[in-house]
Design an enzyme around this catalytic site. Sequence first.
Site, PDB file in Angstrom:
ATOM      1  N   ALA B  12     -11.986   3.448  -2.220  1.00 49.54           N
ATOM      2  CA  ALA B  12     -12.368   2.414  -1.264  1.00 49.54           C
ATOM      3  C   ALA B  12     -11.566   2.551   0.020  1.00 49.54           C
ATOM      4  O   ALA B  12     -11.054   1.585   0.579  1.00 49.54           O
ATOM      5  CB  ALA B  12     -12.209   1.020  -1.870  1.00 49.54           C
ATOM      6  N   GLY B  13     -11.445   3.811   0.472  1.00 51.45           N
ATOM      7  CA  GLY B  13     -10.886   4.051   1.803  1.00 51.45           C
ATOM      8  C   GLY B  13     -11.966   3.823   2.843  1.00 51.45           C
ATOM      9  O   GLY B  13     -12.998   3.198   2.558  1.00 51.45           O
ATOM     10  N   ASN B  38     -11.769   1.937  -7.493  1.00 49.60           N
ATOM     11  CA  ASN B  38     -10.591   2.103  -6.625  1.00 49.60           C
ATOM     12  C   ASN B  38      -9.320   1.739  -7.382  1.00 49.60           C
ATOM     13  O   ASN B  38      -9.321   0.855  -8.234  1.00 49.60           O
ATOM     14  CB  ASN B  38     -10.716   1.232  -5.364  1.00 49.60           C
ATOM     15  CG  ASN B  38      -9.723   1.630  -4.275  1.00 49.60           C
ATOM     16  OD1 ASN B  38      -9.683   2.789  -3.882  1.00 49.60           O
ATOM     17  ND2 ASN B  38      -8.916   0.687  -3.816  1.00 49.60           N
ATOM     18  N   GLU B 171       2.848   8.666  16.225  1.00 50.69           N
ATOM     19  CA  GLU B 171       2.660   7.207  16.200  1.00 50.69           C
ATOM     20  C   GLU B 171       3.803   6.525  15.441  1.00 50.69           C
ATOM     21  O   GLU B 171       4.265   5.456  15.831  1.00 50.69           O
ATOM     22  CB  GLU B 171       1.306   6.863  15.577  1.00 50.69           C
ATOM     23  CG  GLU B 171       0.136   7.246  16.487  1.00 50.69           C
ATOM     24  CD  GLU B 171      -1.191   6.618  16.054  1.00 50.69           C
ATOM     25  OE1 GLU B 171      -1.555   6.770  14.871  1.00 50.69           O
ATOM     26  OE2 GLU B 171      -1.844   5.978  16.895  1.00 50.69           O
ATOM     27  N   LYS B 376      -6.982   1.301  21.997  1.00 48.63           N
ATOM     28  CA  LYS B 376      -6.649   1.487  20.578  1.00 48.63           C
ATOM     29  C   LYS B 376      -6.995   0.218  19.796  1.00 48.63           C
ATOM     30  O   LYS B 376      -7.598   0.276  18.722  1.00 48.63           O
ATOM     31  CB  LYS B 376      -5.153   1.798  20.459  1.00 48.63           C
ATOM     32  CG  LYS B 376      -4.632   1.904  19.028  1.00 48.63           C
ATOM     33  CD  LYS B 376      -4.774   3.311  18.494  1.00 48.63           C
ATOM     34  CE  LYS B 376      -4.168   3.429  17.097  1.00 48.63           C
ATOM     35  NZ  LYS B 376      -4.461   4.730  16.491  1.00 48.63           N
TER      36      LYS B 376
END
Lengths: 402, 402
Positions: B12-13, B38, B171, B376
């Site tokens: 379940a990504g 998941n 990041e 973003k």
Amino acid sequence: MNKKPKIVILGAGYGGIMTASRLIKSNTQQDAEITLVNKHNYHYQTTWLHEPAAGTLHHDKTRMEISSVIDLKKINFIKDSVVEIKKDEKKVILENGEVDYDYLVIGLGSEPETFGIPGVNENSFAIRSVNSVRLLREHIEYMFASYNKEDEKHEDILTFVVAGAGFTGIEFVGELSERVPELCEEYDIDPKKVKIYSVEAAPTALPGFDEELVEYAMNVLESRGVEFKINTPIKEVQDGKVLLNDGEEIKSQTIVWTTGIRGSSIIEDSGFETMRGRVKVEKDLRAPGYDNVFIIGDCALIINEEINRPYPPTAQIAIQQAYTCSKNLKDLISGKEELDVFKPEIQGTVASLGGKEAIGLVGDRKLYGGSASAMKKIIDNKYLFQLGGVPLVLKKGKFNFF
Amino acid sequence: MNKKPKIVILGAGYGGIMTASRLIKSNTQQDAEITLVNKHNYHYQTTWLHEPAAGTLHHDKTRMEISSVIDLKKINFIKDSVVEIKKDEKKVILENGEVDYDYLVIGLGSEPETFGIPGVNENSFAIRSVNSVRLLREHIEYMFASYNKEDEKHEDILTFVVAGAGFTGIEFVGELSERVPELCEEYDIDPKKVKIYSVEAAPTALPGFDEELVEYAMNVLESRGVEFKINTPIKEVQDGKVLLNDGEEIKSQTIVWTTGIRGSSIIEDSGFETMRGRVKVEKDLRAPGYDNVFIIGDCALIINEEINRPYPPTAQIAIQQAYTCSKNLKDLISGKEELDVFKPEIQGTVASLGGKEAIGLVGDRKLYGGSASAMKKIIDNKYLFQLGGVPLVLKKGKFNFF
């Protein structure tokens, strides 16, 4: 030209900072040069440390910059660590220098008492300073964060052993048992997997305290899942486990040592005669044989003559000693020969149990739950008032918002 | 009596949950029995994980319960881990059971790519899941909490090595460099003592990205004290240190591995032919030779024919694949023979650098600073909107309050 005598105060704990504060209030700085030496540039409230240790209060609420409560235009402040007191040369060796004195006040606080049990210092956490409690708090959170990351779920990650069910141990267990449900929520852990043990060698928790109140405290904590092992001495602390005298072992990644304290080892290392690191001081709080040295707080041993046993080292007594000590210093400097005799007045004892629970004894009156908890906050706020007046109470005080 | 065909979605990504969501939206549950498997009962946003890893965002902001975005009255949900796909028997072995399928969607995500460098898995942290990032966050805080507790101040406690200067690495370094001043304030540490290294084997940070933007990003991060070691392959990771190919070693208690990903090893272990764990899927996203198996997200390899190189595995592509995959599933079930061809539409790429800084490329347009940072957030919120509409954007979205 007369040089002003030099007063040096070692340590800015309850005793030291209150002595400095009282000396300034009595204008002693007009007649003496006063110097306060402390490892940190802040003072912290040792009796609150079980809260940041468990993460129920931010550590900054327990500390305050010395400059915010002591007027540093009136006394000198040296941020340094004491290495040794050369009492015959009237000087103190610091890590980065030295300082001479005519009068010395030793308020260097305490160290954990291990009773010679092997492995304690290497393998356990202490509730001792701002540095030690924020490390413990982070360690506890790390344990919870680790649990779901491990492929094999090791129980010892979620097992917490608190050695010692005296005031600090019980108060810490109280806070921790309040925090656990929050941590379980945060890290997706079934609270049933968490174990908190309170291990005590004596035949009761809170030895010496009122039995009915002790039972109340134990019931409160047991209802939150704490397991007591009373009458259970510890034989050894190893990396990741506690060995009990009865042969049992408890695996735990978090062993917290709260079995009591002894006076700072600096006192003993400086050649004073001590019992568990504490000097049996004269009635006026001076060290035997050293008329210019006062010892207060956890380093001082005072006998309660009613029961012929030492008073437990508490913040309450340290603060009262600071009043007597500062008065006696002022008297000494002004040439008085008769000094005041220190006599503790125990105004009450309250132990918080986390959340809104507490127990307390004020005179003969027993307090439970909310009223004890409120009393605890009143005591804490009173100290702040004594030290820094209303502004400090407003800044660092504890308030119940019902 | 016709039995409904069974669709099973693994993972379940981004790809898996969006496939489930699209199937429900197109009412496919009327014609098929849909099951989502998941490991956790929540979905999380992998592309946000660098923030909770550094502690600049709470991990709960990056995850949502599956039941809050998928109507579990319309599909089955099994919370379990996939062990193996028996593709010839049309069943999936789970840790606690098994599940049959007629049509399978594999969206099992990725694993860190170590390139066979020794010691990576044992000695480094990953930015991979809610569990791994909250552990990393707690570890970082523990390092800061430890520093003032140590008698000897070891530099490696405050040295952070981020291996890989791709999107995740950059990041994360951005967030960490924003967080360090806060942590220094919290734990009384001079910020000058903290070192952050960004180590990259390629001749540039953010390989393949616009040079001007890369330079901007490096300038921003260097101004916050980050030290880049570009063109610097890592030879080995040991406990507490990174050995570089050029002979240098960096001592660090916190090594974060972000050098890229490979597809879940379950795919390879289940007998699919893979490249770096990824299956080169057909144009309609099906696995070669298995007309009833779709592979999407990080497990799928798609060639960008313009440059004859694979598209990087991104959330953007996984989400677009879910649209194609769910459409193709519906078509297959309704008997269509011609399936849609997947073609990614790269709408833009933005990397956040912490705080209000970011860089981005939308078409040919370069974005810097505030405008990139705003873009973003718009991209992140768009995904939430696609998945759960306005309510999910309001609940989990990111907003700038100027």
